[in-house]
Motif scaffolding. Structure first.
Motif, mmCIF file in Angstrom:
data_model
loop_
_atom_site.group_PDB
_atom_site.id
_atom_site.type_symbol
_atom_site.label_atom_id
_atom_site.label_comp_id
_atom_site.label_asym_id
_atom_site.label_seq_id
_atom_site.Cartn_x
_atom_site.Cartn_y
_atom_site.Cartn_z
ATOM 1 N N SER A 1 0.866 -1.194 0.000
ATOM 2 C CA SER A 1 0.000 0.000 0.000
ATOM 3 C C SER A 1 0.893 1.232 0.000
ATOM 4 O O SER A 1 1.721 1.397 0.902
ATOM 5 C CB SER A 1 -0.884 0.020 1.253
ATOM 6 N N ILE B 1 1.166 5.240 0.269
ATOM 7 C CA ILE B 1 0.443 6.445 0.712
ATOM 8 C C ILE B 1 1.352 7.642 0.472
ATOM 9 O O ILE B 1 2.220 7.952 1.310
ATOM 10 C CB ILE B 1 0.090 6.325 2.221
ATOM 11 N N ILE C 1 -2.935 4.857 -2.408
ATOM 12 C CA ILE C 1 -4.067 5.309 -1.602
ATOM 13 C C ILE C 1 -3.966 6.804 -1.349
ATOM 14 O O ILE C 1 -2.906 7.300 -0.941
ATOM 15 C CB ILE C 1 -4.047 4.643 -0.210
ATOM 16 N N LEU D 1 -4.379 9.400 0.999
ATOM 17 C CA LEU D 1 -4.609 9.693 2.414
ATOM 18 C C LEU D 1 -3.813 10.961 2.710
ATOM 19 O O LEU D 1 -2.634 10.923 3.019
ATOM 20 C CB LEU D 1 -4.118 8.531 3.292
ATOM 21 N N ILE E 1 -9.357 8.143 9.646
ATOM 22 C CA ILE E 1 -8.770 7.422 8.512
ATOM 23 C C ILE E 1 -9.877 6.644 7.813
ATOM 24 O O ILE E 1 -10.568 5.845 8.469
ATOM 25 C CB ILE E 1 -7.690 6.445 8.987
ATOM 26 N N VAL F 1 -8.548 2.645 3.480
ATOM 27 C CA VAL F 1 -7.104 2.691 3.737
ATOM 28 C C VAL F 1 -6.718 1.489 4.612
ATOM 29 O O VAL F 1 -5.753 0.759 4.332
ATOM 30 C CB VAL F 1 -6.721 4.001 4.458
ATOM 31 N N SER G 1 -6.954 -1.737 2.676
ATOM 32 C CA SER G 1 -5.803 -1.966 1.803
ATOM 33 C C SER G 1 -4.636 -2.538 2.620
ATOM 34 O O SER G 1 -4.003 -3.529 2.233
ATOM 35 C CB SER G 1 -5.388 -0.656 1.116
ATOM 36 N N LYS H 1 4.808 5.001 3.343
ATOM 37 C CA LYS H 1 4.006 6.203 3.585
ATOM 38 C C LYS H 1 4.833 7.478 3.589
ATOM 39 O O LYS H 1 5.885 7.552 4.222
ATOM 40 C CB LYS H 1 3.313 6.024 4.947
#
Ligand code: NAI
Length: 337
Positions: A6, A8, A37, A39, A51, A55, A58, A67
């Motif tokens: 994932s 971010i 994603i 975010l 959140i 998210v 995922s 991230k």
């Protein structure tokens, strides 16, 4: 099968450093399917500060996140995304390795700094339990539990045993907060007894701050509750060149989220000069975590090579290269190694 991660990108310079990092990771040849994603502060605003569920879904699918920074409103507004994510996924261990970097001149250039930091990530004053008792009188609860303290201590000592670290300092203020920091210390001592080969020491946080500035070479690993860990880990980052270059990771039982520890840097966002080193090094930790140790090592040593060569550095570390030029230099080295 490609790995699933994932991604971010976050706010401000986040998308710029995330794009650079994805390019560098892909250059290693490791196949990753990125679940990108959104975010960031806009998405959070729209979700009422929480959140969004997709998210978490995922990260539940992939178990691994990379991230970038997310802007957090100050003195009001929603709770920090980082704090929320750590609590919702029970990412109890914050891990930051900090080492002297070749080619970066600092006040400590003649000292070899190599310190790993373990910070409890889910409680302490970050429990977010604040209360206005009466107007102009506010309390904030510091929560320390035996379960969380034992868990982070065990994590740190296991790492130290595996990676052959010599010494762990538990950092505290138990002379004043006798109950809360006292409990944290008792848990650290209890765990330390199972690892006789690792020297266990304790230091009061204010003294630790001074010793880190004056004699950083005496430290090997630091074990800290949440708030001291937050502050002290930035101090240690400052010894080797600042937040733009140090990596970070958050580990839970089932998930791991790798992140740059710097913020969204609104002052330079969109200018193409952000330094992606912190997120790239976090990605190297991620590659190692998923079992791609050789690629992790190649990425890490390529970044260090570009620093040692010194021709393609970004402005925050004294160079004049853009994010893309720095990234291209790393990729050239990654693909040749
Ligand atoms: P910051 O880390 O964004 O910026 C501090 C200084 O360092 C600025 O001059 C910035 O230009 C520079 N800087 C930071 N990262 C850099 C990079 N990769 N390359 C080159 N220069 C870099 O800290 P600040 O200004 O306190 O926070 C800005 C926003 O970021 C706030 O909303 C804060 O809440 C958020 N933040 C988010 C974090 C996260 O999501 N992990 C961590 C820290 C802050």
């Amino acid at each position: 099968m490609p790995y699933q991660v994932s991604l971010i990108p976050g706010d401000g310079i986040g998308p710029e450093v995330a794009q650079a990092t994805v390019r560098a990771v892909e250059a290693t040849g490791v196949r990753i399917e990125w679940e990108c994603i959104e975010l960031n502060s806009k998405a959070l605003e729209a979700a009422g500060g929480e959140i969004p569920q997709h998210v978490l879904d995922s990260l539940d699918r992939t178990h691994v996140g990379l991230k970038g920074p997310v802007t957090t409103p100050i003195a009001g507004g929603h709770q920090s995304v980082n704090v929320q994510l750590r609590k919702r996924l029970d990412l109890f261990a914050n891990f930051r390795p900090v080492r002297s970097f070749p080619g970066i001149r600092t006040r400590y250039s003649d000292v070899h700094i190599d310190i790993v930091m373990f910070r409890e990530n889910t409680e302490d004053l970050y429990a977010g339990l604040e209360h206005e008792v009466v107007k102009d009188v506010v309390t904030s609860l510091k929560v320390i539990t035996r379960v969380a303290s034992l868990r982070i201590a065990r994590y740190a000592f296991e790492y130290a045993r595996r990676e052959k670290r010599r010494k762990i300092h538990a950092i505290h203020k138990a002379n004043i907060m006798k109950l809360s920091d006292g409990l944290f210390l008792r848990c650290c001592r209890e765990v330390a007894r199972d690892y006789p080969e690792i020297e266990y020491k304790e230091m009061i946080v204010d003294n630790a701050a001074m010793q880190l500035v004056m004699r950083p070479e005496i430290f090997d690993a630091l074990l800290m509750p949440n708030l001291y860990g937050d502050i002290v880990s930035d101090l240690v980052a400052g010894l080797v060149g600042g937040l733009g270059i140090v990596p970070g990771a958050n580990f839970g039982e089932r998930h791991a989220v790798f992140e740059a520890v710097h913020g969204s840097a609104p002052d330079i966002a969109g200018k193409g000069v952000a330094n992606p080193t912190a997120l790239m090094q976090s990605a190297a930790l991620m590659l190692s975590h998923i079992g791609e140790g050789e690629a992790a090592h190649r990425l890490q040593s390529s970044i260090e090579w570009v620093y040692a060569e010194g021709r393609h550095l970004t402005p925050d570390v004294g160079g004049s290269a853009t994010t893309a030029e720095f990234t291209d230099a790393v990729i050239r080295k990654v693909t040749k190694s």
